[in-house]
Design a protein around this motif. Structure first.
Motif, PDB file in Angstrom:
ATOM      1  N   VAL A   1       0.858  -1.184   0.000  1.00 17.50           N
ATOM      2  CA  VAL A   1       0.000   0.000   0.000  1.00 17.50           C
ATOM      3  C   VAL A   1       0.893   1.231   0.000  1.00 17.50           C
ATOM      4  O   VAL A   1       2.089   1.149   0.274  1.00 17.50           O
ATOM      5  N   SER A   2       0.297   2.373  -0.323  1.00 18.42           N
ATOM      6  CA  SER A   2       1.078   3.596  -0.490  1.00 18.42           C
ATOM      7  C   SER A   2       0.886   4.505   0.724  1.00 18.42           C
ATOM      8  O   SER A   2      -0.237   4.661   1.209  1.00 18.42           O
ATOM      9  N   PRO A   3       1.954   5.120   1.235  1.00 13.73           N
ATOM     10  CA  PRO A   3       1.858   5.852   2.508  1.00 13.73           C
ATOM     11  C   PRO A   3       0.970   7.089   2.472  1.00 13.73           C
ATOM     12  O   PRO A   3       0.521   7.553   3.521  1.00 13.73           O
TER      13      PRO A   3
ATOM     14  N   ASP B   1      -0.630  13.954   3.335  1.00 10.28           N
ATOM     15  CA  ASP B   1       0.779  13.884   3.724  1.00 10.28           C
ATOM     16  C   ASP B   1       0.979  12.625   4.576  1.00 10.28           C
ATOM     17  O   ASP B   1       0.245  12.402   5.541  1.00 10.28           O
ATOM     18  N   PRO B   2       1.950  11.772   4.232  1.00  8.26           N
ATOM     19  CA  PRO B   2       2.166  10.549   5.016  1.00  8.26           C
ATOM     20  C   PRO B   2       2.339  10.798   6.514  1.00  8.26           C
ATOM     21  O   PRO B   2       1.968   9.941   7.326  1.00  8.26           O
ATOM     22  N   GLU B   3       2.868  11.961   6.890  1.00 11.44           N
ATOM     23  CA  GLU B   3       3.054  12.241   8.314  1.00 11.44           C
ATOM     24  C   GLU B   3       1.726  12.481   9.030  1.00 11.44           C
ATOM     25  O   GLU B   3       1.664  12.399  10.255  1.00 11.44           O
ATOM     26  N   ARG B   4       0.664  12.778   8.275  1.00 14.23           N
ATOM     27  CA  ARG B   4      -0.657  12.994   8.884  1.00 14.23           C
ATOM     28  C   ARG B   4      -1.624  11.863   8.593  1.00 14.23           C
ATOM     29  O   ARG B   4      -2.760  11.863   9.084  1.00 14.23           O
ATOM     30  N   ALA B   5      -1.219  10.907   7.775  1.00 15.45           N
ATOM     31  CA  ALA B   5      -2.149   9.880   7.306  1.00 15.45           C
ATOM     32  C   ALA B   5      -2.739   9.061   8.448  1.00 15.45           C
ATOM     33  O   ALA B   5      -3.944   8.804   8.484  1.00 15.45           O
TER      34      ALA B   5
ATOM     35  N   THR C   1       8.460  14.341  -9.447  1.00 11.48           N
ATOM     36  CA  THR C   1       7.731  14.352  -8.176  1.00 11.48           C
ATOM     37  C   THR C   1       8.339  13.309  -7.247  1.00 11.48           C
ATOM     38  O   THR C   1       8.688  12.208  -7.684  1.00 11.48           O
ATOM     39  N   ALA C   2       8.477  13.663  -5.986  1.00  9.20           N
ATOM     40  CA  ALA C   2       9.050  12.745  -4.995  1.00  9.20           C
ATOM     41  C   ALA C   2       8.138  12.667  -3.776  1.00  9.20           C
ATOM     42  O   ALA C   2       7.350  13.579  -3.507  1.00  9.20           O
ATOM     43  N   LEU C   3       8.259  11.570  -3.062  1.00 11.15           N
ATOM     44  CA  LEU C   3       7.497  11.384  -1.822  1.00 11.15           C
ATOM     45  C   LEU C   3       8.382  10.648  -0.831  1.00 11.15           C
ATOM     46  O   LEU C   3       8.979   9.622  -1.167  1.00 11.15           O
ATOM     47  N   VAL C   4       8.474  11.177   0.381  1.00 14.75           N
ATOM     48  CA  VAL C   4       9.282  10.540   1.419  1.00 14.75           C
ATOM     49  C   VAL C   4       8.390  10.239   2.614  1.00 14.75           C
ATOM     50  O   VAL C   4       7.493  11.023   2.960  1.00 14.75           O
ATOM     51  N   SER C   5       8.608   9.079   3.229  1.00 16.37           N
ATOM     52  CA  SER C   5       7.801   8.678   4.380  1.00 16.37           C
ATOM     53  C   SER C   5       8.533   7.576   5.136  1.00 16.37           C
ATOM     54  O   SER C   5       9.475   6.972   4.605  1.00 16.37           O
ATOM     55  N   PRO C   6       8.108   7.285   6.371  1.00 16.48           N
ATOM     56  CA  PRO C   6       8.612   6.073   7.026  1.00 16.48           C
ATOM     57  C   PRO C   6       8.264   4.854   6.180  1.00 16.48           C
ATOM     58  O   PRO C   6       7.315   4.887   5.381  1.00 16.48           O
ATOM     59  N   ASP C   7       9.017   3.775   6.334  1.00 16.91           N
ATOM     60  CA  ASP C   7       8.767   2.594   5.504  1.00 16.91           C
ATOM     61  C   ASP C   7       7.615   1.739   6.022  1.00 16.91           C
ATOM     62  O   ASP C   7       7.248   0.748   5.394  1.00 16.91           O
TER      63      ASP C   7
ATOM     64  N   ARG D   1      16.432  13.222   9.820  1.00 14.53           N
ATOM     65  CA  ARG D   1      15.365  13.686  10.703  1.00 14.53           C
ATOM     66  C   ARG D   1      15.850  14.873  11.522  1.00 14.53           C
ATOM     67  O   ARG D   1      17.033  14.997  11.845  1.00 14.53           O
ATOM     68  N   ASP D   2      14.894  15.718  11.867  1.00 18.59           N
ATOM     69  CA  ASP D   2      15.140  16.825  12.788  1.00 18.59           C
ATOM     70  C   ASP D   2      14.206  16.599  13.970  1.00 18.59           C
ATOM     71  O   ASP D   2      13.033  16.957  13.925  1.00 18.59           O
ATOM     72  N   GLY D   3      14.720  15.944  15.006  1.00 20.52           N
ATOM     73  CA  GLY D   3      13.858  15.497  16.095  1.00 20.52           C
ATOM     74  C   GLY D   3      13.030  14.326  15.607  1.00 20.52           C
ATOM     75  O   GLY D   3      13.558  13.361  15.058  1.00 20.52           O
ATOM     76  N   ASP D   4      11.700  14.415  15.775  1.00 20.43           N
ATOM     77  CA  ASP D   4      10.842  13.331  15.299  1.00 20.43           C
ATOM     78  C   ASP D   4      10.229  13.640  13.937  1.00 20.43           C
ATOM     79  O   ASP D   4       9.397  12.889  13.440  1.00 20.43           O
ATOM     80  N   LYS D   5      10.649  14.743  13.318  1.00 15.56           N
ATOM     81  CA  LYS D   5      10.126  15.139  12.012  1.00 15.56           C
ATOM     82  C   LYS D   5      11.160  14.879  10.918  1.00 15.56           C
ATOM     83  O   LYS D   5      12.373  14.963  11.152  1.00 15.56           O
ATOM     84  N   ILE D   6      10.667  14.572   9.734  1.00 12.04           N
ATOM     85  CA  ILE D   6      11.556  14.419   8.586  1.00 12.04           C
ATOM     86  C   ILE D   6      12.105  15.791   8.205  1.00 12.04           C
ATOM     87  O   ILE D   6      11.360  16.772   8.115  1.00 12.04           O
TER      88      ILE D   6
END
Length: 399
Positions: A169-171, A221-225, A323-329, A262-267
């Motif tokens: 599945v996609s993040p 946004d994967p960080e809010r998904a 286009t790029a997308l970065v997220s936890p795996d 990462r910068d703290g807990d954020k990408i």
């Protein structure tokens, strides 16, 4: 002694006959038994655009009850569907009934003649919906058993509430299955949210109308998904919510250790954008022209400029967009990130001074299975820069 042996033989034969007598061999439906049969296609309705289910209850060869379920475009050529369900009166070969469409509340009248022809059936007659009358002439219709019909009704909306990782599945892609009568309120609740709603998922299919549930596709946004999925699950009428298929293709994705990015807990998006832009500028032989993160989807849009080789004397310019997308795996905590990049999209324009030459783009497809045109080893270069892994499709694992 011989008499005793014959006695035993007789008992054995009798026991065998009794065993065979008690066995129940499979047989076809007994004559006169009640069974349910289905027709899932009757040609000619609504210019062939209707989705039809005719359910019959039969005793032997006689039809004792019938229900006609028809889903169709509410207006000709429209995506919006309406539906009616009519319980039909059976009188010999005649099937008749009246009802009202469920969406637009239009009066419906059904007058059909059903005729067996060998192993198939033909239907002739009229179906009226409001002021529209459809003549029905349908031949060579085959019926299905109830088991065959139910086997064909299974469907998968692709929603995975708790995936082990983001390989299937996609993040950024979220699916929400919601009751049809609650969908409007759910969609209204998304107004003002940093999320995109897939327009195609707003159209309610015939399967959704019959099930009473539709699947809304969202991009976030994967960080809010994860938070958005949790919120959706708590909304009235929502049956299921989770991740689904989306943008990310594993053959264009790398995985790498998260610690340095990462910068703290954020990408650290600025650092990642700078690194990706620097690598692609080299592999694409172009100058970086822009980097912008989408607030709704979390996607990074990169643009590059380079001279066009198509007609050097005109000094045309190619704009290359990636286009790029970065997220936890995987959902939840992870010490690894994954980075997906799209194939480059290239446009050519006259960006010189003075009067401009207007150009029209003609799309050309790459050969199936080939490396995208002008990619120039970008994925391999990114894997080296990020000390990352590529996906092995044959073994379904990172390598």
């Amino acid at each position: 002694m011989r008499a005793f042996s014959l006695l035993l033989l007789g008992l054995a034969i009798a026991s065998t006959d009794l065993a065979f007598a008690q066995m129940k061999l499979p047989s076809k439906t007994a004559p006169g038994a009640i069974e349910t049969r289905y027709f899932t296609a009757i040609d000619g309705l609504m210019d062939g655009n209707a989705d039809v289910i005719l359910k019959e209850t039969r005793q032997g060869k006689n039809v004792t009850a019938a229900t006609l379920d028809v889903c169709y475009p509410a207006t000709k050529g429209a995506d919006r569907k309406d539906r009616f369900v009519a319980n039909l009166t059976v009188n010999g070969q005649n099937l008749t009934g009246t009802t009202q469409s469920l969406g637009d509340k239009l009066p419906v009248t059904v007058k059909l003649v059903r005729k067996p022809v060998g192993d198939t059936f033909e239907f002739r007659g009229q179906i009226s919906i409001g002021q529209t009358v459809t003549e029905v002439t349908s031949t060579d219709n085959s019926d299905l058993s109830e088991k065959e019909f139910l086997d064909n009704q299974t469907s998968d909306d692709g929603i995975t509430p708790a995936p082990k990782d983001f390989t299937d599945v996609s993040p950024e892609a979220i699916g929400v299955r919601v009751k049809v009568d609650a969908a409007l309120d759910f969609l209204k609740s998304l107004k003002g949210e940093a999320v995109e709603v897939g327009v195609s998922s707003l159209s309610i299919s015939c399967d959704a109308l019959r099930a009473g549930e539709q699947t809304i596709n969202l991009t976030a946004d994967p960080e809010r998904a994860a938070a958005l999925i949790a919120k959706a699950k708590a909304a009235p009428g929502v049956v299921a919510a989770g991740w689904t298929s989306g943008t990310v293709e594993m053959d264009r994705t790398i995985r790498f250790a998260a610690a340095d990015w990462r910068d703290g807990d954020k990408i650290n998006r600025d650092k990642i954008a700078s690194a990706v832009s620097g690598v692609l500028a080299k592999t694409l032989a172009a100058k970086a022209a822009g980097a912008e993160w989408d607030a709704n989807t979390g996607k990074l849009k990169l643009s590059f400029k380079r001279p066009s080789p198509i007609y050097p004397a005109l000094a045309l310019t190619e704009t290359v967009e990636v286009t790029a997308l970065v997220s936890p795996d995987k959902p939840g905590g992870s010490d690894r990130l994954m980075l997906w990049i799209s194939s480059p999209v290239i446009t050519t324009a006259d960006e010189g001074t003075g009067p401009k030459l207007s150009l029209s783009e003609e799309s050309t497809g790459d050969e199936e299975g080939g490396e995208p045109k002008d990619d120039n080893g970008s994925l391999e270069a990114l894997a080296r820069e990020f000390k990352g892994q590529r996906w092995d499709a044959d073994k379904s694992m990172w390598k």
